[in-house]
Design a protein around this motif. Sequence first.
Motif, PDB file in Angstrom:
ATOM      1  N   ALA A  34       0.822  -1.210   0.000  1.00 49.73           N
ATOM      2  CA  ALA A  34       0.000   0.000   0.000  1.00 49.73           C
ATOM      3  C   ALA A  34       0.857   1.262   0.000  1.00 49.73           C
ATOM      4  N   GLN A  35       2.085   1.141   0.462  1.00 50.11           N
ATOM      5  CA  GLN A  35       3.014   2.272   0.466  1.00 50.11           C
ATOM      6  C   GLN A  35       3.965   2.231  -0.726  1.00 50.11           C
ATOM      7  N   ILE A  69      -2.742  -4.754  -6.606  1.00 49.32           N
ATOM      8  CA  ILE A  69      -3.779  -3.710  -6.651  1.00 49.32           C
ATOM      9  C   ILE A  69      -3.403  -2.556  -5.723  1.00 49.32           C
ATOM     10  N   LEU A  70      -2.878  -2.885  -4.554  1.00 47.60           N
ATOM     11  CA  LEU A  70      -2.461  -1.834  -3.626  1.00 47.60           C
ATOM     12  C   LEU A  70      -1.309  -1.016  -4.200  1.00 47.60           C
ATOM     13  N   GLY A  75       1.051   4.152  -7.834  1.00 47.09           N
ATOM     14  CA  GLY A  75       1.728   4.591  -9.057  1.00 47.09           C
ATOM     15  C   GLY A  75       3.201   4.226  -9.105  1.00 47.09           C
ATOM     16  N   ARG A  76       3.635   3.340  -8.255  1.00 43.47           N
ATOM     17  CA  ARG A  76       5.052   2.946  -8.228  1.00 43.47           C
ATOM     18  C   ARG A  76       5.270   1.806  -9.214  1.00 43.47           C
ATOM     19  N   ALA A 108      -6.536   6.286  -9.631  1.00 47.79           N
ATOM     20  CA  ALA A 108      -5.637   7.053  -8.772  1.00 47.79           C
ATOM     21  C   ALA A 108      -4.825   8.072  -9.578  1.00 47.79           C
ATOM     22  N   GLY A 109      -5.080   8.138 -10.872  1.00 50.21           N
ATOM     23  CA  GLY A 109      -4.404   9.124 -11.713  1.00 50.21           C
ATOM     24  C   GLY A 109      -3.046   8.672 -12.233  1.00 50.21           C
ATOM     25  N   HIS A 110      -2.824   7.359 -12.317  1.00 54.90           N
ATOM     26  CA  HIS A 110      -1.521   6.855 -12.783  1.00 54.90           C
ATOM     27  C   HIS A 110      -1.657   6.182 -14.129  1.00 54.90           C
TER      28      HIS A 110
END
Length: 110
Positions: A34-35, A69-70, A75-76, A108-110
């Motif tokens: 998630a991070q 999914i996380l 966006g990584r 998420a805009g990625h």
Amino acid sequence: GISCAAFGEGIHEIMRILGKTPKDDKHPFLEAAAQGDIKSMMRMLKPGTLAEEIDVHTLTDSEGRTPLILVASTGRLRAAKWLISVGADPATEKSNTGWSTLLVAAGAGH
């Protein structure tokens, strides 16, 4: 110590030693995903750590989100590519709401 816990006492013992409580009983691998924390995910998949507890296909949070999914929500790209290289499948993974990896990333805009 922590090395003893990592070699057999399991995830909850590791979290107890660290003095942490996973959010919503979330697995630390999912928290790292998630991070977008690729280094932590890589450490957890090393033999003799948590590798035997982690299946990137079936490990999900309470909303059915897989590590991929996380990561997609962060966006990584490097972390997403790494998860795919260890078996995550962007074509088949969906959350409980039916959102695919692509929809999560786009949302998420990625």
